[in-house]
Design an enzyme around this catalytic site. Structure first.
Site, PDB file in Angstrom:
ATOM      1  N   MET A 102      -7.799   9.498   8.964  1.00  0.00           N
ATOM      2  CA  MET A 102      -8.480   9.933   7.730  1.00  0.00           C
ATOM      3  C   MET A 102      -9.374  11.145   7.971  1.00  0.00           C
ATOM      4  SD  MET A 102      -9.509   6.139   6.325  1.00  0.00           S
ATOM      5  CE  MET A 102      -9.915   5.487   7.939  1.00  0.00           C
ATOM      6  N   ASP A 156       0.822  -1.208   0.000  1.00  0.00           N
ATOM      7  CA  ASP A 156       0.000   0.000   0.000  1.00  0.00           C
ATOM      8  C   ASP A 156       0.854   1.255   0.000  1.00  0.00           C
ATOM      9  OD1 ASP A 156      -2.414  -1.163  -0.093  1.00  0.00           O
ATOM     10  OD2 ASP A 156      -2.970  -0.796   1.991  1.00  0.00           O
ATOM     11  N   LYS A 185      -3.487   3.459  -2.468  1.00  0.00           N
ATOM     12  CA  LYS A 185      -4.790   4.120  -2.428  1.00  0.00           C
ATOM     13  C   LYS A 185      -4.591   5.509  -1.866  1.00  0.00           C
ATOM     14  CE  LYS A 185      -7.241  -0.080  -1.219  1.00  0.00           C
ATOM     15  NZ  LYS A 185      -7.811  -0.746  -0.063  1.00  0.00           N
TER      16      LYS A 185
HETATM   17  N1  SAH Z   1      -3.959   0.624   9.027  1.00  0.00           N
HETATM   18  C1  SAH Z   1      -3.435   1.964   9.243  1.00  0.00           C
HETATM   19  C2  SAH Z   1      -4.463   3.055   9.010  1.00  0.00           C
HETATM   20  C3  SAH Z   1      -4.921   3.178   7.568  1.00  0.00           C
HETATM   21  S1  SAH Z   1      -6.096   4.467   7.344  1.00  0.00           S
HETATM   22  C4  SAH Z   1      -2.876   2.061  10.663  1.00  0.00           C
HETATM   23  O1  SAH Z   1      -3.070   1.127  11.469  1.00  0.00           O
HETATM   24  O2  SAH Z   1      -2.222   3.048  10.980  1.00  0.00           O
HETATM   25  C5  SAH Z   1      -5.077   5.775   6.762  1.00  0.00           C
HETATM   26  C6  SAH Z   1      -4.927   6.862   7.807  1.00  0.00           C
HETATM   27  O3  SAH Z   1      -3.961   6.488   8.777  1.00  0.00           O
HETATM   28  C7  SAH Z   1      -4.432   8.195   7.277  1.00  0.00           C
HETATM   29  O4  SAH Z   1      -5.479   8.960   6.726  1.00  0.00           O
HETATM   30  C8  SAH Z   1      -3.881   8.841   8.521  1.00  0.00           C
HETATM   31  O5  SAH Z   1      -4.907   9.385   9.307  1.00  0.00           O
HETATM   32  C9  SAH Z   1      -3.323   7.634   9.273  1.00  0.00           C
HETATM   33  N2  SAH Z   1      -1.870   7.491   9.085  1.00  0.00           N
HETATM   34  C10 SAH Z   1      -1.208   6.466   8.543  1.00  0.00           C
HETATM   35  N3  SAH Z   1       0.133   6.635   8.598  1.00  0.00           N
HETATM   36  C11 SAH Z   1       0.323   7.810   9.212  1.00  0.00           C
HETATM   37  C12 SAH Z   1       1.481   8.565   9.590  1.00  0.00           C
HETATM   38  N4  SAH Z   1       2.727   8.123   9.342  1.00  0.00           N
HETATM   39  N5  SAH Z   1       1.284   9.755  10.218  1.00  0.00           N
HETATM   40  C13 SAH Z   1       0.067  10.209  10.489  1.00  0.00           C
HETATM   41  N6  SAH Z   1      -1.062   9.548  10.163  1.00  0.00           N
HETATM   42  C14 SAH Z   1      -0.947   8.368   9.526  1.00  0.00           C
END
Ligand code: SAH
Length: 258
Positions: free
Chosen positions: A175, A39, A61
């Site tokens: 998100m 991803d 995505k």
């Molecule tokens: N499975 C992932 C979340 C996916 S949804 C997890 O457990 O973290 C995607 C959202 O995750 C983004 O819109 C953001 O809000 C958050 N996100 C993912 N990586 C991030 C990062 N390095 N810093 C800040 N927010 C992050």
């Protein structure tokens, strides 16, 4: 086809951004994979640990622009496994936290394909920690919730901002960048004080992490003026004050030493 000829699919959490925050188990799965479907939020550096001849498939995505629809990803996982390949499905953070890993596992289970879930550090926990914000703290918070910000209005399973405003101490919102204004309004409408501290953490745990601090009153304006962009997390609650206290204490310590 003989069931034992199926390859295994590993649904793997890559951790919150810093490639070093992956688990040992996840790294081992990457090293043995014949094919890796990855991803946008999984650190690309991790792919350098794959076998030289491993097939690397981008399923990225970006918000609003789906490179590969979920059904196609599910079908690809099944198809590679049926060919007997060892498959890694690499996802940012934890695969079961807003990661659609549950849907992929259900599909594999329905097709009788062996699979394993390898958890990862979810970005809310990673980014908050990297910004000096403990999601719980004896003085400030005894509970935290992980919430999606993109179901603000009119969804089948809408987020209960009315309940979250009162029943949870720390809110970690995924998100939520494009919905920040609406989220803020919902919480204020349901009685969350305008003085509640808020942290916005962009690219948490990476070398380019940026943290913006404000309150429910001014955070939306701050986000706009500072051009907050994805991926970012919204942390709302008194725990954000710990960051300020840590920074102050560090400055005092430096002043004492020098
Ligand atoms: N499975 C992932 C979340 C996916 S949804 C997890 O457990 O973290 C995607 C959202 O995750 C983004 O819109 C953001 O809000 C958050 N996100 C993912 N990586 C991030 C990062 N390095 N810093 C800040 N927010 C992050």
């Amino acid at each position: 086809m003989n069931h034992t000829a199926y390859g295994t699919v590993y649904i793997v959490g890559a951790g919150p951004g810093d490639p070093e925050l992956i688990t040992v188990k996840a790294m081992r799965r990457i090293q043995i994979a014949d094919v890796i479907l990855y991803d946008r939020l999984a650190s690309e550096e991790l792919l350098s640990y794959a076998k030289q001849d491993a097939e690397l498939v981008y399923c990225g995505k970006a918000p609003g622009a789906h490179a590969m629809p979920q059904q196609q990803i599910n079908a690809a996982l099944v198809s590679y496994a049926l060919q007997g390949k060892t498959v890694v499905r690499l996802k940012g953070g934890d695969p079961f936290v807003f990661g659609r890993g549950g849907e992929e596992a259900l599909e594999l289970a329905a097709c009788g394909i062996p699979y394993e879930i390898v958890p990862g550090i979810t970005s809310a926990i990673g980014a908050a920690a990297a910004a000096g914000i403990p999601v719980t703290h004896r003085e400030y918070a005894s509970s935290f919730a992980c919430v999606t910000g993109n179901r603000c209005h009119g969804d089948q399973s809408p987020v209960r901002w009315d309940l979250l405003a009162h029943s949870v101490d720390t809110l970690a919102i995924y998100m939520g960048v494009s919905q920040l204004g609406a989220i803020r309004e919902e919480l204020l409408k349901h009685g969350k004080p305008a003085s509640t501290p808020v942290a916005l953490i962009e690219r948490g745990t990476t070398a380019s992490q940026r943290t913006i601090i404000g309150t429910l009153a001014d955070i939306h304006k701050l986000a706009v003026s500072m051009h907050l962009s994805n991926p970012a997390l919204i942390i709302i609650g008194e725990v954000v004050r710990v960051r300020e206290r840590l920074l102050q204490a560090e400055q005092q310590a430096v002043a004492l030493i020098s």
